[in-house]
Design a protein around this motif. Structure first.
Motif, mmCIF file in Angstrom:
data_model
loop_
_atom_site.group_PDB
_atom_site.id
_atom_site.type_symbol
_atom_site.label_atom_id
_atom_site.label_comp_id
_atom_site.label_asym_id
_atom_site.label_seq_id
_atom_site.Cartn_x
_atom_site.Cartn_y
_atom_site.Cartn_z
ATOM 1 N N VAL A 269 0.964 -1.248 -0.131
ATOM 2 C CA VAL A 269 0.084 -0.097 -0.156
ATOM 3 C C VAL A 269 0.973 1.305 -0.008
ATOM 4 N N TRP A 270 1.991 1.309 0.678
ATOM 5 C CA TRP A 270 2.921 2.259 0.831
ATOM 6 C C TRP A 270 3.325 2.661 -0.750
ATOM 7 N N LYS A 271 3.928 1.647 -1.301
ATOM 8 C CA LYS A 271 4.260 1.814 -2.548
ATOM 9 C C LYS A 271 3.422 2.342 -3.489
ATOM 10 N N ALA A 272 2.099 1.880 -3.471
ATOM 11 C CA ALA A 272 0.871 2.556 -4.061
ATOM 12 C C ALA A 272 0.434 3.722 -3.836
ATOM 13 N N THR A 273 0.895 4.422 -2.840
ATOM 14 C CA THR A 273 0.527 5.755 -2.319
ATOM 15 C C THR A 273 1.275 6.845 -2.989
ATOM 16 N N VAL A 274 0.251 7.912 -3.460
ATOM 17 C CA VAL A 274 0.953 9.075 -3.817
ATOM 18 C C VAL A 274 0.312 10.377 -2.943
ATOM 19 N N PHE A 340 16.342 22.586 5.490
ATOM 20 C CA PHE A 340 16.030 21.220 5.312
ATOM 21 C C PHE A 340 14.469 20.973 5.257
ATOM 22 N N PHE A 341 13.857 21.848 5.342
ATOM 23 C CA PHE A 341 12.381 21.579 5.248
ATOM 24 C C PHE A 341 11.754 22.113 3.891
ATOM 25 N N ARG A 342 12.844 22.419 2.983
ATOM 26 C CA ARG A 342 12.452 22.812 1.474
ATOM 27 C C ARG A 342 13.163 21.927 0.774
ATOM 28 N N SER A 343 13.559 20.925 1.189
ATOM 29 C CA SER A 343 14.459 19.988 0.325
ATOM 30 C C SER A 343 14.161 18.526 0.654
ATOM 31 N N GLY A 344 14.599 17.604 -0.155
ATOM 32 C CA GLY A 344 14.429 16.170 0.024
ATOM 33 C C GLY A 344 14.381 15.234 -0.901
ATOM 34 N N GLY A 345 14.505 14.040 -0.832
ATOM 35 C CA GLY A 345 14.275 12.983 -1.854
ATOM 36 C C GLY A 345 12.998 12.734 -2.622
ATOM 37 N N SER A 346 12.971 11.613 -3.078
ATOM 38 C CA SER A 346 11.751 11.367 -3.752
ATOM 39 C C SER A 346 10.969 10.167 -3.321
ATOM 40 N N SER A 347 11.400 9.691 -2.325
ATOM 41 C CA SER A 347 10.515 8.685 -1.625
ATOM 42 C C SER A 347 9.216 8.965 -1.247
ATOM 43 N N VAL A 348 8.142 8.477 -0.883
ATOM 44 C CA VAL A 348 6.764 8.664 -0.341
ATOM 45 C C VAL A 348 6.965 9.365 0.855
ATOM 46 N N ASN A 349 7.839 9.244 1.791
ATOM 47 C CA ASN A 349 8.101 9.884 3.043
ATOM 48 C C ASN A 349 8.748 11.164 2.855
ATOM 49 N N LEU A 351 8.270 12.900 0.038
ATOM 50 C CA LEU A 351 7.245 13.687 -0.531
ATOM 51 C C LEU A 351 6.075 14.038 0.442
ATOM 52 N N ALA A 352 5.995 13.491 1.403
ATOM 53 C CA ALA A 352 5.019 13.646 2.431
ATOM 54 C C ALA A 352 5.314 14.896 3.179
ATOM 55 N N ARG A 353 6.619 14.870 3.720
ATOM 56 C CA ARG A 353 7.329 16.133 4.286
ATOM 57 C C ARG A 353 7.095 17.347 3.491
ATOM 58 N N LEU A 354 7.572 17.141 2.175
ATOM 59 C CA LEU A 354 7.540 18.460 1.603
ATOM 60 C C LEU A 354 6.202 18.761 1.293
ATOM 61 N N ALA A 355 5.147 17.959 1.137
ATOM 62 C CA ALA A 355 3.772 18.434 0.865
ATOM 63 C C ALA A 355 3.154 18.939 2.140
ATOM 64 N N ALA A 356 3.606 18.572 3.151
ATOM 65 C CA ALA A 356 3.263 19.206 4.736
ATOM 66 C C ALA A 356 3.929 20.498 4.697
ATOM 67 N N ALA A 357 5.278 20.585 4.167
ATOM 68 C CA ALA A 357 5.980 21.782 4.208
ATOM 69 C C ALA A 357 5.146 23.003 3.502
ATOM 70 N N LYS A 358 4.414 22.865 2.608
ATOM 71 C CA LYS A 358 3.931 23.609 1.484
ATOM 72 C C LYS A 358 2.542 24.265 2.285
ATOM 73 N N THR A 359 1.938 23.581 3.261
ATOM 74 C CA THR A 359 0.868 24.117 3.986
ATOM 75 C C THR A 359 1.127 24.598 5.388
ATOM 76 N N MET A 360 2.397 24.328 5.855
ATOM 77 C CA MET A 360 2.607 24.318 7.205
ATOM 78 C C MET A 360 2.590 26.002 7.542
ATOM 79 N N ARG A 361 2.586 26.822 6.765
ATOM 80 C CA ARG A 361 2.508 28.441 7.095
ATOM 81 C C ARG A 361 1.044 28.565 7.280
#
Length: 409
Positions: A269-274, A340-349, A351-361
């Motif tokens: 399920v994790w692999k199938a998650t975006v 750190f909160f504006r950079s990262g890799g391409s794993s789901v984990n 990308l999840a942090r980067l997605a959260a960072a976009k709305t943290m403000r």
């Protein structure tokens, strides 16, 4: 190298002898983060020779009892990590010390104001904010494809997510989503939708307007047509996570910190998650769960305990912890702005942090502090459930809650 506990000079002026011990308690962080907290304790003890720092970790449902039992026995821990609901409830009970008179005003300026506000009650601050995590949206691409939906073009609004959820259920028989509206969480839904809880003076509850009724009625209709599982009203996120992990839920609103857990619980399920950022509605806010360190009533030295809470939530310690989790965010102004909160890799984990960072403000802890919280929150929960399950109308439910709240605020 992390800074010592304030300075050794400050520590000694607080009357701390080498024979004494300090204790702090965290919420549900062991054993996953032993590799963070054990070195943290060691660094503290090296910087403060002869002083012992004890770390205790407890499950969230046991930590309040630990505080109350410690107060009754005359030996509470010095600093305790709690969420905003717990801190506000204990503050109302007189079980926590206000920090305003225990720390210099400059200390509070180190934290984001919105985070501090979540732990303030009647003009007093009862917690120093620690880590925060806002919500993201996760999609099971296998289920989306079965429903004929494009995983590369997810909806950007809550109404859009609801429409996708209905399509998933209609075409696959699998639940599309599980809204987080159990207990008092509909108060957060109102705020995210830009609907007020109180009047301008914050003296009167006003969440029974036609707009509030219409929002609740929307979910009444969804449950009536079986577009979300009944169990979510009783077990909230736990029920939603179990379904998503089992591959029986198409969309979940979730904190990014759960992505590493999902990776272990069901790797397929994790692999199938975006993932995607949580939509920002008319309220221009999104729920951000925030923890803080509070000082219980009855500690041996309140100023020393407050200083420990300040050290635990320092820029350095918060940044180090968020880097270790990879999915949480600091609440100090300096640490929160780290690249750190504006950079990262391409794993789901990542990308999840980067997605959260976009709305943290937009993140705010939307817990509503009220006196008589237990009674008021029970009235809210019972009536919302009655409306969702068709036992009374949405208007009657909200009218009854507002009447009870205004009689007991």
């Amino acid at each position: 190298m992390l800074k010592p506990f304030l300075t050794i000079g400050v520590l000694l002026t607080l009357g701390l002898s080498s024979a004494q011990q300090l204790e702090f308690v965290t919420t549900s962080l062991a054993p996953t983060f032993n590799d963070f907290f054990e070195p943290l304790v060691a660094r503290f003890e090296r910087a403060n020779a002869g002083v012992k720092l004890k770390w205790t970790d407890l499950p969230q449902n046991a930590i309040q009892q630990k505080i109350l039992a410690g107060i009754a026995a005359g030996n509470p821990p010095d600093a305790v990590q709690l969420n905003s609901s717990q801190i506000l409830e204990l503050a109302q009970q007189g079980a926590l010390l206000p920090l305003n008179d225990l720390l210099e005003a400059a200390t509070f300026k180190l934290y984001q104001k919105t985070a501090l506000d979540a732990f303030s009650y009647e003009g007093k601050i009862y917690g120093l904010p620690d880590y925060a995590s806002t919500r993201i949206v996760a999609f099971n691409t296998d289920i989306l494809k079965k429903a004929g939906l494009d995983p590369n073009n997810p909806p950007k609004t809550i109404p859009g997510i609801i429409e996708w959820a209905k399509t998933i259920k209609d075409k696959t028989g699998i639940y599309g989503f599980a809204p987080l509206i159990a207990n008092v969480d509909f108060l957060k839904a109102f705020q995210e939708a830009g609907l007020p809880i109180f009047d301008a003076a914050r003296k009167k509850a006003v969440f029974n307007s036609p707009a509030h009724v219409a929002l609740l009625q929307q979910y009444v209709e969804l449950r009536k047509k079986d577009y979300f599982p009944e169990d979510v009203m009783r077990r909230g996120f736990t029920a939603a996570y179990e379904l998503y992990t089992a591959g029986k839920l198409g969309i979940i609103i979730i904190g990014p910190q759960f992505m590493p857990r999902l990776e272990k619980d069901n790797n397929a399920v994790w692999k199938a998650t975006v993932v995607a950022p949580h939509p920002i509605g008319p309220g221009q806010v999104v729920q951000a769960s925030t923890f803080a360190y509070a000082v219980p009533k009855g500690v041996r030295d309140p100023k020393r305990a407050a200083a420990l809470a300040a050290w635990l939530t320092s820029d350095d310690n918060q940044l180090a912890f968020s880097k270790r989790t990879g999915t949480t965010f600091p609440t100090t102004v300096k640490a929160a702005n780290d690249p750190f909160f504006r950079s990262g890799g391409s794993s789901v984990n990542d990308l999840a942090r980067l997605a959260a960072a976009k709305t943290m403000r937009y993140g705010r802890d939307l817990t509503v502090p009220v006196p008589n919280a237990s009674a008021l929150n029970k009235a809210f929960k019972d009536n919302i459930e009655a409306a969702i399950f068709g036992q009374k109308s949405a208007k009657a439910a909200l009218d009854e809650i507002v009447k009870f709240w205004n009689a007991n605020l």
